[in-house]
Structures are given as C-alpha cells and as structure tokens.
Design an enzyme around this catalytic site. Structure first.
Site, PDB file in Angstrom:
ATOM      1  N   VAL A  80      -2.791  -9.974  -5.740  1.00 59.23           N
ATOM      2  CA  VAL A  80      -3.120  -8.792  -5.138  1.00 59.23           C
ATOM      3  C   VAL A  80      -2.132  -7.707  -5.685  1.00 59.23           C
ATOM      4  O   VAL A  80      -0.755  -7.868  -5.537  1.00 59.23           O
ATOM      5  CB  VAL A  80      -2.934  -8.852  -3.392  1.00 59.23           C
ATOM      6  CG1 VAL A  80      -3.162  -7.841  -2.813  1.00 59.23           C
ATOM      7  CG2 VAL A  80      -3.810 -10.074  -2.850  1.00 59.23           C
ATOM      8  N   HIS A  88       3.080   2.974 -11.039  1.00 54.76           N
ATOM      9  CA  HIS A  88       3.186   1.389 -11.365  1.00 54.76           C
ATOM     10  C   HIS A  88       2.006   0.626 -11.082  1.00 54.76           C
ATOM     11  O   HIS A  88       1.643  -0.136 -11.853  1.00 54.76           O
ATOM     12  CB  HIS A  88       4.366   0.961 -10.440  1.00 54.76           C
ATOM     13  CG  HIS A  88       4.910  -0.652 -10.908  1.00 54.76           C
ATOM     14  ND1 HIS A  88       5.398  -1.052 -11.976  1.00 54.76           N
ATOM     15  CD2 HIS A  88       4.397  -1.814 -10.026  1.00 54.76           C
ATOM     16  CE1 HIS A  88       5.242  -2.349 -11.892  1.00 54.76           C
ATOM     17  NE2 HIS A  88       5.066  -2.914 -11.031  1.00 54.76           N
TER      18      HIS A  88
END
Length: 156
Positions: A80, A88
C-alpha cells in the site's frame, strides 16, 4: 472506482503450481488483510505450494518478486502506497510498477500487481478485501497471476 470494466476472474485449477507472495511491512493492517485474501484465493485455486516473503517497503517488492519468480509459477506483490505531501509517492509508484513489470517479463513469470496506490487510508481500506470493502485486490491480483500461469502452462 477504477475496478469498473474489470474482467470477471474465475477460480482456476492451479493444482501442481507454486505461488510466491511478497508483501510489505508498511501499512501492516491493510497488507495483512490483502495477504489473507491472497492465500484464500490460492487455496480456492488448489495451489500446491506457497512461499511467503516479507520486505520492508514497496520499493523492495520488485527484488522480492524477482527472487520468487525464479522459484514459482506465479508471484503476487502486495503493498500500500498512500500519497503524502511530496513527490515521493510518484517515484515509489513508478518504481514499483516498472520493477514488477520487468520481473514478469525477464522471468517469463506472471506477477500479480496487488499494490494499492491511493490518496487516503480510507481508499486503501476500501480495496483491501475487508468484509465491508468494495474491492478485494489481494484476491484479484492472485487470481490474475494464477490465471496467466495456467494459460501459459496450457501453451506447452
């Protein structure tokens, strides 16, 4: 939801096949549920052998999938990635997708992409296969990988 228009994947007969499941330790509750659902799908398809591998984060999924692809008929990668305030997220998601695709092609082994790339924890929960979730990506990614492996084996 992105699942609109998705094919109906049925349980396949994967007896005699091996499955590798690589999953992250980030977002533990969500990934654990996805792994439980991946294992349930493997059991429903009568997979003969399952190898589990845990890695730190999603960037490490590719190298874990690569190691499993050398040993297994199919691989499922579970993780996840939740968007934050920086770029990022974009780099991690691109790296994971490119890496898993490369593993599948280089090893000629199906790799199910069960990595949720979402904006919020609630969106991830809704895709992680809980009883009240709208989607079950652990189950779906596993069926997709096994479906491809069975199809490839049929070519021989």
């Amino acid at each position: 939801m992105a699942g609109k228009g998705a094919p109906q994947l049925d349980i396949v007969n994967a007896a005699g096949m091996s499955l590798g499941i690589v999953s992250t330790r980030w977002n533990e509750e969500l990934v654990t549920r996805m792994r439980v659902r991946a294992l349930a799908a493997a059991s429903a398809c009568d997979v003969s052998h399952i190898t589990n591998l845990r890695v730190a984060g999603s960037v490490e999924l590719s190298v874990g999938a690569q190691a499993l692809a050398r040993r297994c008929d199919a691989v499922v990668a579970l993780g996840v990635v939740i968007r934050g305030d920086t770029a990022h997220f974009d780099y991690v998601c691109a790296s994971v997708t490119d890496g898993l695709t490369r593993v599948a092609l280089d090893a000629s082994t199906p790799v199910g992409h069960g990595v949720l790339t979402v904006d919020t924890h609630a969106q991830a929960y809704d895709r992680a296969g809980f009883d009240d979730s709208a989607e079950d990506k652990g189950w779906g990614a596993t069926l997709a990988a096994l479906d491809a492996a069975v199809g490839i084996r049929a070519l021989d």
